[in-house]
Design a protein around this motif. Structure first.
Motif, PDB file in Angstrom:
ATOM      1  N   GLY A 220       0.795  -1.230   0.000  1.00  7.66           N
ATOM      2  CA  GLY A 220       0.000   0.000   0.000  1.00  7.66           C
ATOM      3  C   GLY A 220       0.820   1.270   0.000  1.00  7.66           C
ATOM      4  N   HIS A 221       2.075   1.189   0.460  1.00  7.94           N
ATOM      5  CA  HIS A 221       2.868   2.425   0.549  1.00  7.94           C
ATOM      6  C   HIS A 221       3.711   2.655  -0.697  1.00  7.94           C
ATOM      7  N   LYS A 222       3.518   1.833  -1.726  1.00 10.00           N
ATOM      8  CA  LYS A 222       4.336   2.020  -2.926  1.00 10.00           C
ATOM      9  C   LYS A 222       3.515   2.583  -4.088  1.00 10.00           C
ATOM     10  N   ARG A 223       4.153   3.396  -4.868  1.00 12.85           N
ATOM     11  CA  ARG A 223       3.552   3.892  -6.114  1.00 12.85           C
ATOM     12  C   ARG A 223       4.484   3.482  -7.254  1.00 12.85           C
ATOM     13  N   LEU A 224       3.917   2.859  -8.282  1.00 17.10           N
ATOM     14  CA  LEU A 224       4.743   2.255  -9.341  1.00 17.10           C
ATOM     15  C   LEU A 224       4.515   2.952 -10.687  1.00 17.10           C
ATOM     16  N   LEU A 225       5.599   3.252 -11.335  1.00 16.27           N
ATOM     17  CA  LEU A 225       5.529   3.931 -12.635  1.00 16.27           C
ATOM     18  C   LEU A 225       6.337   3.172 -13.678  1.00 16.27           C
ATOM     19  N   ALA A 226       5.857   3.159 -14.906  1.00 18.31           N
ATOM     20  CA  ALA A 226       6.659   2.691 -16.041  1.00 18.31           C
ATOM     21  C   ALA A 226       6.867   3.908 -16.939  1.00 18.31           C
ATOM     22  N   LEU A 227       8.079   4.423 -16.951  1.00 16.31           N
ATOM     23  CA  LEU A 227       8.378   5.617 -17.745  1.00 16.31           C
ATOM     24  C   LEU A 227       8.916   5.210 -19.104  1.00 16.31           C
ATOM     25  N   LYS A 228       8.563   5.964 -20.111  1.00 18.80           N
ATOM     26  CA  LYS A 228       9.109   5.735 -21.455  1.00 18.80           C
ATOM     27  C   LYS A 228      10.204   6.762 -21.696  1.00 18.80           C
ATOM     28  N   GLN A 229      11.391   6.291 -21.992  1.00 21.73           N
ATOM     29  CA  GLN A 229      12.519   7.203 -22.229  1.00 21.73           C
ATOM     30  C   GLN A 229      13.229   6.839 -23.530  1.00 21.73           C
ATOM     31  N   PRO A 230      13.861   7.835 -24.163  1.00 21.70           N
ATOM     32  CA  PRO A 230      14.545   7.528 -25.436  1.00 21.70           C
ATOM     33  C   PRO A 230      15.693   6.552 -25.226  1.00 21.70           C
ATOM     34  N   VAL A 231      15.864   5.665 -26.184  1.00 21.95           N
ATOM     35  CA  VAL A 231      16.921   4.642 -26.123  1.00 21.95           C
ATOM     36  C   VAL A 231      18.307   5.274 -26.082  1.00 21.95           C
ATOM     37  N   GLY A 232      18.505   6.345 -26.866  1.00 25.09           N
ATOM     38  CA  GLY A 232      19.832   6.976 -26.960  1.00 25.09           C
ATOM     39  C   GLY A 232      20.174   7.194 -28.423  1.00 25.09           C
ATOM     40  N   PRO A 233      21.425   7.501 -28.725  1.00 25.72           N
ATOM     41  CA  PRO A 233      21.811   7.680 -30.129  1.00 25.72           C
ATOM     42  C   PRO A 233      21.551   6.400 -30.928  1.00 25.72           C
ATOM     43  N   ALA A 234      20.973   6.574 -32.099  1.00 24.24           N
ATOM     44  CA  ALA A 234      20.664   5.418 -32.953  1.00 24.24           C
ATOM     45  C   ALA A 234      21.480   5.521 -34.241  1.00 24.24           C
ATOM     46  N   PHE A 235      21.851   4.380 -34.752  1.00 21.75           N
ATOM     47  CA  PHE A 235      22.556   4.323 -36.038  1.00 21.75           C
ATOM     48  C   PHE A 235      21.613   3.674 -37.045  1.00 21.75           C
ATOM     49  N   ALA A 236      21.379   4.366 -38.152  1.00 13.43           N
ATOM     50  CA  ALA A 236      20.468   3.837 -39.166  1.00 13.43           C
ATOM     51  C   ALA A 236      21.210   3.631 -40.481  1.00 13.43           C
ATOM     52  N   ILE A 237      20.911   2.522 -41.116  1.00 11.95           N
ATOM     53  CA  ILE A 237      21.477   2.230 -42.445  1.00 11.95           C
ATOM     54  C   ILE A 237      20.287   2.070 -43.382  1.00 11.95           C
ATOM     55  N   THR A 238      20.239   2.919 -44.406  1.00 11.28           N
ATOM     56  CA  THR A 238      19.049   2.928 -45.259  1.00 11.28           C
ATOM     57  C   THR A 238      19.387   2.517 -46.697  1.00 11.28           C
ATOM     58  N   PRO A 239      18.399   1.975 -47.394  1.00  9.44           N
ATOM     59  CA  PRO A 239      18.625   1.467 -48.753  1.00  9.44           C
ATOM     60  C   PRO A 239      18.386   2.542 -49.820  1.00  9.44           C
ATOM     61  N   TRP A 240      18.788   2.203 -51.047  1.00  8.74           N
ATOM     62  CA  TRP A 240      18.659   3.159 -52.149  1.00  8.74           C
ATOM     63  C   TRP A 240      17.263   3.134 -52.770  1.00  8.74           C
ATOM     64  N   ASN A 241      16.480   2.081 -52.499  1.00  6.63           N
ATOM     65  CA  ASN A 241      15.224   1.963 -53.264  1.00  6.63           C
ATOM     66  C   ASN A 241      14.148   2.959 -52.816  1.00  6.63           C
ATOM     67  N   PHE A 242      14.234   3.421 -51.552  1.00  7.89           N
ATOM     68  CA  PHE A 242      13.354   4.501 -51.068  1.00  7.89           C
ATOM     69  C   PHE A 242      14.249   5.507 -50.345  1.00  7.89           C
ATOM     70  N   PRO A 243      14.943   6.367 -51.104  1.00  7.79           N
ATOM     71  CA  PRO A 243      15.987   7.210 -50.510  1.00  7.79           C
ATOM     72  C   PRO A 243      15.468   8.220 -49.484  1.00  7.79           C
ATOM     73  N   LEU A 244      14.163   8.536 -49.547  1.00  7.64           N
ATOM     74  CA  LEU A 244      13.607   9.470 -48.563  1.00  7.64           C
ATOM     75  C   LEU A 244      12.772   8.743 -47.509  1.00  7.64           C
ATOM     76  N   ALA A 245      11.863   7.908 -47.974  1.00  4.61           N
ATOM     77  CA  ALA A 245      10.885   7.314 -47.039  1.00  4.61           C
ATOM     78  C   ALA A 245      11.544   6.382 -46.031  1.00  4.61           C
ATOM     79  N   MET A 246      12.604   5.672 -46.451  1.00  4.21           N
ATOM     80  CA  MET A 246      13.240   4.777 -45.489  1.00  4.21           C
ATOM     81  C   MET A 246      14.057   5.567 -44.468  1.00  4.21           C
ATOM     82  N   VAL A 247      14.437   6.801 -44.834  1.00  3.70           N
ATOM     83  CA  VAL A 247      15.122   7.674 -43.869  1.00  3.70           C
ATOM     84  C   VAL A 247      14.114   8.199 -42.848  1.00  3.70           C
TER      85      VAL A 247
END
Ligand code: SIN
Length: 481
Positions: free
Chosen positions: A131-158
Motif C-alpha cells: 500500500g505504501h508504494k507507487r509504481l511507474l513505467a516511464l518511457k525514455q529515449p533509447v539513446g543515439p541510434a545508427f540507421a542504415i538505409t537502402p537506395w530503393n526509397f531514398p527518402l521514405a526509409m530515412v
C-alpha cells in the motif's frame, strides 16, 4: 537549401565540412557524374558517435511538444521542396518522377505522423501489492541510434527511421546507401532549416560502408541499430551488434507471394498485382515475387497481365510519362538477367519481355510455368519480372506461399470474406494485403517474420523501437498524511 552542385565532398557531423575523400555519384539513366560525395570511414563514424551522444544529452531533455514543433516544420519544408527532392531522387537512383513525387509525400507522412505521436508517449502508473508504494513505467529515449538505409526509397526509409527516433528524443547517425546519398543529405539540411539542433541528425555517406558501420556498431554510446536491406547483410549486422547488446530493428529481404483465387475479378486482380510488382521497377522488399493463380483463371489472368505489362512506358526517369526507369546498377541488371535465363533453362515460358533494353534498362517481363526450384522462386529478383504459376486449391496456395525462409509481405485476391481471413491468418508474413497490392502507410506496422526481420516500423509500433521502459518504484512515508 543546398543544391546538388554544392554537395561536393561534404558531410554533416554537427556542421557541414569538407571531407578528405570523395566518390563519384553517377546517374543510372545516363552514366553521367551527378556529384562528388563524401566518402567517410571509421574516424568519421567515431566522431559522429561522440557528436550524437553530446546532442542526445540536450535533445532528450526537450519536451515532446518542442520536438513535435521541429518535426512539423520539417514536414512543411519537405512539402515546400517536394519537386527538388523528387527530382534529386529520380536523378540519383532512377525512380520515375511521378513515383518519386509519391515517395516525397510518403516520406513526409512519417514526419507528420511522428510529430503527433511524440505527444502520445505515455508510460503507465500501475498498482502495487504494497500500500505504501507507487509504481511507474516511464518511457525514455533509447539513446543515439545508427540507421542504415537502402537506395530503393531514398527518402521514405530515412524518415521511417529518423522521424520516430527524433520524436522519441533519440539522436540519429544515418548512413545512406552509396547509390542515393543526395536525397538523405537534402533531408538532413531541411532538418537543420526546421530548427533541428546540430548533431541530432547526421548523415554520413560512404563508398565503402563496412569500416564506417563497424565503428558505429562497436561504439557503446550508440544504443540502437536500425537497418533496412538484404537478409545477408542484416545477419552480419545482427551478429556485430551483439558485442554491445544494441537494441535492433532489421527490415530485411522478402519474397512476396501474390495469390489470386478462383472467385477473383481478373481485371481488378491484374491491377493490384501490377501495382505491387512494378512499383519502383520491382525494386522493393514488398514487391510480388511469385504470382500464384488458380488454375481455372491462369490463362485469362496471364493474357490480361501481359497486355497491361506491355503498356508500361520504359524510359527516362525524368520524363513524366515513364512508368519504369533504369535499374539501380549493373549488378541489379545482371541479377535480373540471371534469374530470367535460369527460369527459361528450367522450362519456364516467356510471355513478354525478357531482355535488356540498353544501359541499365530491363524490359518488364512475364513468365509462366516457372519451376519451383528456379532462382526467382527462391531469391529476391528485385527487378521487373513476374513469374506466374498455377495452383489447384487453397491449401496448395498457402503451402506454396509459405515455402520460403522469408516472411515480409504476402498478398491475396478474393472477394470471399471467409477465405480472405482464413488465408491471411495462415500466411507466415508480417504484412498481408487482401485485395490491396500496396498496403504500406506511415501509420501501419511494417516489418517481417522469419528471416525477413526483427521489429516494426510505422505507427505507434515504430516509436516503441526507440523507447526504453524504465520501472520506477516509489516508497511513500506512511505517516505523511
Ligand atoms: C521497402 O521496399 O523496403 C519499402 C517498401 C514500402 O515501404 O512499401
Amino acid at each position: 537549401m543546398i543544391t546538388i552542385d554544392a554537395l561536393d565532398a561534404r558531410y554533416l557531423s554537427g556542421e557541414w565540412r569538407r571531407a578528405e575523400r570523395s566518390y563519384a555519384l553517377r546517374s543510372p539513366a545516363t552514366g553521367e557524374e551527378l556529384a562528388r560525395v563524401a566518402d567517410l570511414g571509421a574516424d568519421a563514424g567515431r566522431e559522429a558517435a561522440a557528436v550524437a551522444w553530446e546532442a542526445f544529452l540536450a535533445w532528450r531533455r526537450t519536451t515532446a511538444f518542442e520536438r513535435a514543433a521541429v518535426l512539423e516544420r520539417w514536414q512543411a519544408l519537405m512539402h515546400e521542396h517536394a519537386e527538388e527532392l523528387a527530382t534529386t531522387m529520380a536523378r540519383e537512383m532512377g525512380k520515375p518522377l511521378r513515383e518519386s513525387r509519391g515517395e516525397v509525400a510518403y516520406a513526409a507522412g512519417f514526419v507528420g505522423w511522428y510529430a503527433e505521436e511524440a505527444k502520445r508517449v505515455y508510460g503507465d502508473a500501475f498498482p502495487s501489492q504494497a500500500g505504501h508504494k507507487r509504481l511507474l513505467a516511464l518511457k525514455q529515449p533509447v539513446g543515439p541510434a545508427f540507421a542504415i538505409t537502402p537506395w530503393n526509397f531514398p527518402l521514405a526509409m530515412v524518415t521511417r527511421k529518423a522521424a520516430p527516433a527524433l520524436a522519441a528524443g533519440c539522436t540519429m547517425v544515418l548512413k545512406p546507401a552509396e547509390q542515393s546519398p543526395l536525397s538523405a543529405l537534402l533531408l538532413a539540411d531541411l532538418w537543420l532549416d526546421a530548427g533541428g539542433p546540430a548533431g541530432t541528425l547526421q548523415v554520413l555517406p560512404t563508398a565503402d560502408p563496412v569500416p564506417l558501420a563497424d565503428a558505429l556498431i562497436a561504439d557503446p554510446r550508440v544504443r540502437k541499430l536500425s537497418f533496412t536491406g538484404s537478409t545477408e547483410v542484416g545477419r552480419q549486422l545482427y551478429a556485430k551488434s551483439a558485442a554491445t547488446v544494441k537494441r535492433i530493428s532489421l527490415e530485411l529481404g522478402g519474397h512476396a507471394p501474390f495469390l489470386v483465387f478462383e472467385d477473383a475479378d481478373v481485371e481488378e486482380a491484374v491491377a493490384q498485382v501490377m501495382a505491387s510488382k512494378f512499383r519502383n521497377a520491382g525494386q522493393t522488399c514488398v514487391c510480388a515475387n511469385r504470382v500464384y493463380v488458380h488454375e481455372s483463371l491462369v490463362d485469362a489472368f496471364t493474357e490480361a497481365y501481359a497486355a497491361a505489362t506491355e503498356r508500361l512506358v520504359v524510359g527516362d526517369p525524368l520524363d513524366e510519362r515513364t512508368d519504369i526507369g533504369p535499374l539501380v546498377d549493373e549488378q541489379a541488371v545482371a541479377k535480373v538477367s540471371r534469374h530470367v535465363t535460369d527460369a527459361l533453362e528450367r522450362g519456364a515460358q516467356l510471355v513478354t519481355g525478357g531482355e535488356r533494353r540498353g544501359g541499365l534498362y530491363y524490359a518488364p517481363t512475364v513468365l509462366k510455368g516457372v519451376a519451383p526450384d528456379a532462382l526467382m522462386m527462391r531469391e529476391e529478383t528485385f527487378g521487373p519480372v513476374a513469374p506466374i504459376v498455377a495452383f489447384r486449391d487453397d491449401a496448395e496456395a498457402v503451402r506454396l506461399a509459405n515455402d520460403t525462409p522469408f516472411g515480409l509481405a504476402a498478398y491475396l485476391y478474393t472477394h470471399d470474406l471467409t477465405r480472405a481471413l482464413l488465408v491471411a491468418e495462415e500466411l507466415e508474413y508480417g504484412i498481408v494485403g487482401v485485395n490491396d497490392g500496396v498496403p504500406s502507410a506511415p501509420y501501419a506496422p511494417f516489418g517481417g517474420v522469419k528471416q525477413s526481420g526483427v521489429g516494426r516500423e510505422g505507427g505507434p509500433w515504430g516509436i516503441e523501437e526507440y523507447l526504453e521502459t524504465k520501472f520506477v518504484s516509489v516508497g511513500l512515508r506512511r505517516e505523511a498524511l
